[in-house]
Design a protein around this motif. Structure first.
Motif, mmCIF file in Angstrom:
data_model
loop_
_atom_site.group_PDB
_atom_site.id
_atom_site.type_symbol
_atom_site.label_atom_id
_atom_site.label_comp_id
_atom_site.label_asym_id
_atom_site.label_seq_id
_atom_site.Cartn_x
_atom_site.Cartn_y
_atom_site.Cartn_z
ATOM 1 N N LEU A 160 0.870 -1.218 -0.109
ATOM 2 C CA LEU A 160 -0.052 0.109 0.062
ATOM 3 C C LEU A 160 0.672 1.424 0.109
ATOM 4 N N VAL A 161 1.961 1.335 0.677
ATOM 5 C CA VAL A 161 2.839 2.412 0.616
ATOM 6 C C VAL A 161 3.353 2.606 -0.700
ATOM 7 N N THR A 162 3.798 1.653 -1.387
ATOM 8 C CA THR A 162 4.487 1.676 -2.708
ATOM 9 C C THR A 162 3.301 2.372 -3.520
ATOM 10 N N MET A 163 2.058 2.154 -3.320
ATOM 11 C CA MET A 163 0.945 2.779 -4.137
ATOM 12 C C MET A 163 0.878 4.243 -4.073
ATOM 13 N N SER A 164 1.544 4.923 -2.681
ATOM 14 C CA SER A 164 1.231 6.228 -2.567
ATOM 15 C C SER A 164 2.354 7.061 -3.305
ATOM 16 N N LYS A 165 1.846 8.233 -4.089
ATOM 17 C CA LYS A 165 2.778 9.045 -4.710
ATOM 18 C C LYS A 165 3.705 10.153 -3.549
ATOM 19 N N LEU A 166 5.003 10.113 -4.066
ATOM 20 C CA LEU A 166 5.945 10.805 -3.265
ATOM 21 C C LEU A 166 6.077 12.338 -3.795
ATOM 22 N N CYS A 167 5.881 13.149 -2.796
ATOM 23 C CA CYS A 167 6.159 14.459 -3.189
ATOM 24 C C CYS A 167 7.167 15.311 -2.404
ATOM 25 N N HIS A 168 7.912 14.579 -1.358
ATOM 26 C CA HIS A 168 8.790 14.976 -0.427
ATOM 27 C C HIS A 168 10.173 14.122 -0.577
ATOM 28 N N PHE A 169 11.025 14.475 -0.247
ATOM 29 C CA PHE A 169 12.149 13.589 -0.221
ATOM 30 C C PHE A 169 13.085 13.644 1.004
ATOM 31 N N THR A 170 12.605 14.534 2.013
ATOM 32 C CA THR A 170 13.489 14.414 3.023
ATOM 33 C C THR A 170 12.456 14.425 4.350
ATOM 34 N N PHE A 171 12.996 13.928 5.436
ATOM 35 C CA PHE A 171 12.130 13.672 6.532
ATOM 36 C C PHE A 171 13.067 13.665 7.756
ATOM 37 N N THR A 172 12.599 14.336 9.064
ATOM 38 C CA THR A 172 13.506 14.305 10.123
ATOM 39 C C THR A 172 13.300 12.823 11.031
ATOM 40 N N ALA A 173 14.404 12.000 10.678
ATOM 41 C CA ALA A 173 14.306 10.748 11.286
ATOM 42 C C ALA A 173 15.648 10.180 11.069
ATOM 43 N N PHE A 174 15.904 8.895 11.691
ATOM 44 C CA PHE A 174 17.280 8.350 11.803
ATOM 45 C C PHE A 174 17.024 7.246 10.983
ATOM 46 N N PHE A 175 15.788 6.573 10.790
ATOM 47 C CA PHE A 175 15.646 5.561 9.937
ATOM 48 C C PHE A 175 14.226 5.447 9.374
ATOM 49 N N CYS A 176 13.699 4.451 8.785
ATOM 50 C CA CYS A 176 12.400 4.513 8.014
ATOM 51 C C CYS A 176 11.308 3.819 8.717
ATOM 52 N N ASN A 178 7.310 5.116 10.794
ATOM 53 C CA ASN A 178 6.157 5.610 10.040
ATOM 54 C C ASN A 178 6.210 7.061 9.619
ATOM 55 N N SER A 179 7.429 7.666 9.775
ATOM 56 C CA SER A 179 7.671 8.883 9.260
ATOM 57 C C SER A 179 7.730 8.979 7.773
ATOM 58 N N VAL A 180 7.987 7.917 6.999
ATOM 59 C CA VAL A 180 7.839 7.952 5.700
ATOM 60 C C VAL A 180 6.473 8.303 5.165
ATOM 61 N N TYR A 181 5.654 8.503 6.063
ATOM 62 C CA TYR A 181 4.172 8.840 5.587
ATOM 63 C C TYR A 181 4.374 10.526 5.279
ATOM 64 N N ARG A 182 5.180 11.014 5.818
ATOM 65 C CA ARG A 182 5.381 12.667 5.489
ATOM 66 C C ARG A 182 6.143 12.760 4.158
ATOM 67 N N LEU A 183 6.380 11.693 3.389
ATOM 68 C CA LEU A 183 6.870 11.938 2.093
ATOM 69 C C LEU A 183 5.768 11.795 1.057
ATOM 70 N N PHE A 184 4.584 11.385 1.519
ATOM 71 C CA PHE A 184 3.586 11.359 0.489
ATOM 72 C C PHE A 184 2.825 12.557 0.131
ATOM 73 N N ILE A 256 4.229 8.905 16.882
ATOM 74 C CA ILE A 256 5.540 9.875 16.640
ATOM 75 C C ILE A 256 5.193 11.041 15.727
ATOM 76 N N ILE A 257 4.521 10.793 14.820
ATOM 77 C CA ILE A 257 4.285 11.747 13.802
ATOM 78 C C ILE A 257 3.676 13.084 14.106
ATOM 79 N N GLN A 258 3.145 13.237 15.368
ATOM 80 C CA GLN A 258 2.474 14.419 16.019
ATOM 81 C C GLN A 258 3.848 14.939 16.865
ATOM 82 N N LEU A 259 4.767 14.444 16.953
ATOM 83 C CA LEU A 259 5.631 15.027 17.923
ATOM 84 C C LEU A 259 6.752 15.775 17.329
ATOM 85 N N GLY A 260 7.306 16.788 18.265
ATOM 86 C CA GLY A 260 8.523 17.529 17.854
ATOM 87 C C GLY A 260 9.490 17.000 17.566
ATOM 88 N N SER A 261 10.606 17.693 16.565
ATOM 89 C CA SER A 261 11.790 16.803 16.270
ATOM 90 C C SER A 261 12.675 16.659 17.469
#
Length: 304
Positions: A160-176, A178-184, A256-261
């Protein structure tokens, strides 16, 4: 985006928060990694060579520690290399693999902890039926389901993730994670529904089952004699400590997606610093039979 090879690269922005301290964190993380592998492998080795530890409870402990070894082997090398790199990037396919491994093995921990709680429930609440209920075939089925069910569910999630289109290519994280959702470009309704179902199946339901079994154990132990209460405390306390710490980290990851960096940075370090070392230390020191063999091993090594 690499147009020549058609490879999408993601920039991991979480390392920017470390600044000049990244080499210091690398030393700490590398030390934790080596200690984690050594401690886990030592206890798995002890369980494998001693016949009196070839019982369901110890087999489940070995499986939990083996799961931790696989997790650390899959996650740490990339993490450590990024500490030393000037630019922290990862291909999108590798990022999805990290995402799959991270949540599959985390869910497997919940299933294994559920199996442990059921084993302790049968041993304490139904001791006469224990040999017939916790047979080798039952243990093998429980282990198979603990790894297979999360892997199948996360395979669907990755699809399902691969079916989502990417518009962003940077996110604040150390590894992948659920922060990858910020890329959609936009949130996926199908992915959101599936994530809720996966959260219920792989975390909430196992957690409720664990709480139910330990509640039953507590009630039975309270009604029984002192010896039963002592046995319950000795065998259940390590599992409860591990469960509490692991559940707290999982609860953080869900929101995590709701928390500050800054909070994200600190909590991620907590997850990688403490939890990988927690399991072997708790089970090595608090489980009587394992502790006994561990002391013998170190005594022999000291004599040699």
């Amino acid at each position: 985006m690499d147009d020549v090879f058609n490879v999408t690269y993601i920039t991991l922005g979480g390392y920017a928060e470390m600044g000049k301290y990244r080499y210091f964190y690398f030393c700490i993380m590398f030390t934790v990694y080596i200690l984690t592998i050594c401690f886990n492998c030592t206890i798995v080795y002890l369980i494998s060579i001693h016949k009196n530890l070839h019982e369901p409870m110890y087999i489940f402990i070995a499986a939990l520690l083996l799961n931790s070894i696989v997790y650390n082997t899959a996650m740490y090398p990339k993490l450590l290399s990024d500490f030393l790199s000037e630019k922290q990037i990862i291909s999108y396919s590798t990022c999805l693999f990290q995402y799959f491994v991270y949540y599959t093995l985390s869910a497997t921990d919940f299933f294994l902890l559920s199996a442990m709680s059921y084993d302790r429930y049968v041993a304490i609440c139904k001791p006469l039926r224990y040999p017939t209920i916790m047979r080798n075939s039952t243990v093998r089925v429980m282990l198979l389901l603990a790894w297979l069910v999360p892997a199948c569910e996360m395979a669907i999630s990755v699809t399902l993730v691969t079916m989502s289109k990417l518009c962003h290519f940077t996110f604040t994280a150390f590894f992948c994670n659920n922060s990858v959702y910020r890329l959609f470009c936009e949130s996926s309704g199908a992915l959101a529904v599936f994530d809720v179902l996966a959260l219920l199946n792989m975390a909430l339901f196992p957690l409720l089952f664990i709480l139910f079994t330990y509640t039953r154990i507590l009630i039975i132990s309270y009604r029984s004699g002192r010896n039963v209460r002592k046995k319950a405390a000795q065998t259940c306390l390590p599992h409860l400590i591990v469960l509490f710490c692991f559940s707290s980290l999982c609860a953080y990851d869900v929101i995590i997606i709701q928390l500050g960096s800054n909070l994200h940075f600190m909590m991620t370090l907590q997850a990688f610093f403490y939890y990988p070392l927690l399991n072997p230390v708790i089970y090595g020191l608090k489980v009587k039979e394992i502790s006994k063999h561990l002391k013998k091993l170190f005594f022999q090594a000291k004599v040699m």
